[in-house]
Scaffold this active site. Structure first.
Site, PDB file in Angstrom:
ATOM      1  N   ASP A 198       0.863  -1.194   0.000  1.00 42.41           N
ATOM      2  CA  ASP A 198       0.000   0.000   0.000  1.00 42.41           C
ATOM      3  C   ASP A 198       0.896   1.240   0.000  1.00 42.41           C
ATOM      4  OD1 ASP A 198      -2.377   1.449   0.050  1.00 42.41           O
ATOM      5  OD2 ASP A 198      -2.436   1.516   2.230  1.00 42.41           O
TER       6      ASP A 198
ATOM      7  N   ASP B 142       3.754   1.742   8.113  1.00 44.71           N
ATOM      8  CA  ASP B 142       2.519   0.986   7.896  1.00 44.71           C
ATOM      9  C   ASP B 142       2.663  -0.155   6.889  1.00 44.71           C
ATOM     10  OD1 ASP B 142      -0.029   0.115   8.074  1.00 44.71           O
ATOM     11  OD2 ASP B 142      -0.955   1.842   7.094  1.00 44.71           O
TER      12      ASP B 142
END
Length: 324
Positions: free
Chosen positions: A199, A216
């Protein structure tokens, strides 16, 4: 029935952090996160920590630990990633039925769109990450495929009656046409799936004081290397070509890039569009979603989705980006 996150109160967050031996100063700040719940927790006399509470039933414990292990592996090779904290050799903890992890706080800003110098340096960073990611596969985390990001996304939307009836025939038709094209595209392009960030939008690549770091890894998975690159490109075609050249120049200092993967970019963009709609649908029982995405389900939203998927069909007919 109430959503599982309904019981995740500030007191529970503090208790979870303090269960690991930290003394909080009772300050809890909810951060912008929907898939999981993430908080900045003040620590007495020290820098605040980031506490991440994982969405129940999304990932197995083994898959979460594999994400953490990837972070540690990258950090050991001096790739600037924000890895979770270890406590007695463990990084995944449980409190009151919630699985959570703690991270050091790292501030920073997303890269400036189109900044060629930053893109070169981010290319270096991602090349280093992918050199490690290509060394062995994930065992417990899924791959990015047309089946799970495309076909399963469409099934979720159709079975849940999320598309307004007035627009359902048009959406289903263009989605099925697009998926047929994507099946053929991914079968035709020969690529090697590696461990990815998954992502890698600009908000997950941050810089501060000329230092860059990755945050993340919650969506890390197996897939083509170009998945971590294409979201950093912006603007008209001639601008994206220039940006791509800088990004790949930096990347190839540390890891080889296969130019044939560039033909997957519009396919990956298409899958991201479909997966995003399905993600909203799958999370609609979480009260945070109707409050934050009130337009989901409206005719305007689905009309825009139909237009974007049609544009993606046209984009698949265009010449892929290429390296100079």
């Amino acid at each position: 029935m109430s959503h599982p996150f309904a019981t995740l109160t500030p007191d529970l967050v503090l208790d979870a952090v303090e269960s690991l031996g930290f003394l909080s100063d009772a300050r809890v700040l909810a951060l912008n996160s929907y898939e999981n719940r993430v908080y900045q927790v003040g620590i007495e006399g020290e820098t605040p920590l980031i506490a991440k509470f994982y969405r129940p039933a999304r990932w197995s414990d083994a898959a979460i630990r594999e994400e953490h292990a990837f972070s540690f592996e990258l950090a050991e090779h001096e790739v600037p990633v924000v890895a979770p904290l270890l406590r007695d050799g463990e990084s995944l903890f449980e409190h009151a039925g919630f699985r959570f992890a703690l991270f050091p706080r790292r501030g920073g800003r997303a890269p400036e769109p189109g900044d060629l110098d930053q893109l070169y340096r981010f290319g270096q960073l991602l090349g280093r990450m992918h050199a490690i990611g290509a060394s062995r596969p994930f065992a417990h985390r899924e791959a990015l495929t047309v089946q799970n990001f495309g076909h399963q996304s469409l099934a979720t939307l159709l079975e849940g009656d999320f598309v307004p009836r007035s627009l359902l025939p048009a959406y289903e038709s263009v989605a099925r046409d697009l998926l047929a094209r994507l099946d053929a595209l991914f079968a035709r392009i020969d690529y090697t799936a590696i461990r990815l960030h998954g992502d890698c939008h600009p908000g997950n690549l941050l810089y501060r004081d000329e230092r860059f770091h990755v945050v993340d890894l919650d969506d890390c998975r197996m897939g083509p290397a170009v998945q971590d690159l294409w979201m950093l490109l912006a603007g008209e075609r001639h601008e994206r070509l220039q940006q791509l050249a800088e990004l790949i120049d930096g990347y190839q200092e540390f890891h080889d890039f296969a130019p044939r993967e560039l033909a997957l970019i519009e396919g990956l963009r298409s899958l991201r569009l479909m997966h995003y709609s399905a993600w909203l649908a799958r999370r609609w029982d979480d009260p945070a979603f109707p409050m934050s995405f009130p337009w989901f389900g409206s005719e305007r939203y689905w009309g825009e989705q139909i237009l974007m998927l049609r544009e993606q069909l046209a984009a698949l007919d265009e010449e892929p980006l290429r390296l100079f």
